[in-house]
Design an enzyme around this catalytic site. Sequence first.
Site, PDB file in Angstrom:
ATOM      1  N   HIS A   1      31.872  43.891  35.226  1.00 35.52           N
ATOM      2  CA  HIS A   1      31.998  42.488  35.639  1.00 35.52           C
ATOM      3  C   HIS A   1      30.876  41.606  35.120  1.00 35.52           C
ATOM      4  O   HIS A   1      30.947  40.389  35.219  1.00 35.52           O
ATOM      5  CB  HIS A   1      32.049  42.401  37.169  1.00 35.52           C
ATOM      6  CG  HIS A   1      33.123  43.252  37.765  1.00 35.52           C
ATOM      7  ND1 HIS A   1      32.870  44.462  38.370  1.00 35.52           N
ATOM      8  CD2 HIS A   1      34.467  43.092  37.806  1.00 35.52           C
ATOM      9  CE1 HIS A   1      34.006  45.002  38.773  1.00 35.52           C
ATOM     10  NE2 HIS A   1      34.985  44.203  38.439  1.00 35.52           N
TER      11      HIS A   1
ATOM     12  N   HIS B   1      32.749  36.493  43.802  1.00 38.12           N
ATOM     13  CA  HIS B   1      33.149  37.598  42.923  1.00 38.12           C
ATOM     14  C   HIS B   1      32.020  37.888  41.949  1.00 38.12           C
ATOM     15  O   HIS B   1      31.377  36.974  41.429  1.00 38.12           O
ATOM     16  CB  HIS B   1      34.435  37.247  42.174  1.00 38.12           C
ATOM     17  CG  HIS B   1      35.045  38.405  41.443  1.00 38.12           C
ATOM     18  ND1 HIS B   1      34.590  38.835  40.216  1.00 38.12           N
ATOM     19  CD2 HIS B   1      36.066  39.241  41.771  1.00 38.12           C
ATOM     20  CE1 HIS B   1      35.307  39.874  39.813  1.00 38.12           C
ATOM     21  NE2 HIS B   1      36.216  40.139  40.740  1.00 38.12           N
TER      22      HIS B   1
ATOM     23  N   GLU C   1      31.909  38.814  38.900  1.00 39.67           N
ATOM     24  CA  GLU C   1      32.039  38.216  37.571  1.00 39.67           C
ATOM     25  C   GLU C   1      31.647  36.740  37.594  1.00 39.67           C
ATOM     26  O   GLU C   1      30.973  36.245  36.682  1.00 39.67           O
ATOM     27  CB  GLU C   1      33.472  38.370  37.064  1.00 39.67           C
ATOM     28  CG  GLU C   1      33.650  37.855  35.649  1.00 39.67           C
ATOM     29  CD  GLU C   1      35.099  37.894  35.187  1.00 39.67           C
ATOM     30  OE1 GLU C   1      35.478  37.010  34.404  1.00 39.67           O
ATOM     31  OE2 GLU C   1      35.842  38.809  35.606  1.00 39.67           O
TER      32      GLU C   1
ATOM     33  N   SER D   1      39.924  44.743  44.327  1.00 42.23           N
ATOM     34  CA  SER D   1      40.274  44.493  42.935  1.00 42.23           C
ATOM     35  C   SER D   1      41.015  43.169  42.823  1.00 42.23           C
ATOM     36  O   SER D   1      42.153  43.038  43.274  1.00 42.23           O
ATOM     37  CB  SER D   1      41.156  45.628  42.395  1.00 42.23           C
ATOM     38  OG  SER D   1      41.749  45.260  41.171  1.00 42.23           O
TER      39      SER D   1
ATOM     40  N   SER E   1      42.332  48.882  36.118  1.00 41.00           N
ATOM     41  CA  SER E   1      41.375  49.993  36.032  1.00 41.00           C
ATOM     42  C   SER E   1      41.817  51.225  36.810  1.00 41.00           C
ATOM     43  O   SER E   1      41.021  52.117  37.081  1.00 41.00           O
ATOM     44  CB  SER E   1      40.006  49.529  36.543  1.00 41.00           C
ATOM     45  OG  SER E   1      40.098  49.055  37.875  1.00 41.00           O
TER      46      SER E   1
END
EC number: 1.17.7.4
Length: 303
Positions: A56, A106, A108, A204, A249
């Site tokens: 990320h 998040h 990211e 996720s 993933s």
Amino acid sequence: MIAVEKALEQYGAPIYVRHEIVHNKYVVQTLEKKGAIFVDQVEEVPEGSIVMFSAHGVAPTVHAEAAERKLATIDATCPLVTKVHKEAVRFAKEDFDILLIGHEGHEEVIGTSGEAPDHITLVDGPEDVANVEVRDPDRVVWLSQTTLSVDETMETVDALKTKFPGLISPPSDDICYATQNRQTAVKKLAEDAELVIVVGSKNSSNSIRMVEVALEAGVPASHLVDNADEIDEAWLDGVTTVGLTSGASVPDVLVDGVIEWLAERGYADVETVKTADESITFSLPKELRRDLRAEAAELSAKK
């Protein structure tokens, strides 16, 4: 997952990983058994140890903290995320206001925001647009988290363009190709399925988006499960066709487990829905490639 496994083979345990390498519980638990230690902050890693940064991405301040602690770093940031980071840096240098579409908190988003904190404003969905202010509406660009719903992102972009007609789009699509392909496939599944099961973990983002995409496409019910053990047989009542997909993933073994579970309950006919060919592959982190090459050269020299 492969990057962590290769690092464990190359350097031995433990390998510290800042945050989950990917958001999948099975992957994390499997790597922990092999000697990976997942931490929330770099300060938890003993000085002089090896730390891997997750897919990320991280902010520049995290790299600086790792250097201060004399940590050997392996950057496993997804190349698609790295692309967004570079776009943020470039537009910040050109003094644009950057509107980052993504979900607050998040990993990211935190990493990308850290590349240009004075220029980036987070936009968490179309309902957030009314609160957005920029310095110059003719010098504003949008970027996005890579794991969002394509439809939701474009809805937010449309709202931003209505408010800022001069809004510039990134030079290339930010949303992960694997995320886009899976969302397209889910819409195709929705044409026939009365139930869509998405295999993926609760943290996720791309897996959660697929449940939402399935419901928005008209499927009566859609559920997110980590594995077959989490499926409720009551979901199958009156259902003749089940759609099955997984997060980007998720290991195949978990999907195969759900297929077997469904077959045992009368859903034995499997039809594959294919909407795209995925031929893109990513290299191991450069630090790991360097050391593997050096080891190979050393072994070759000894022969």
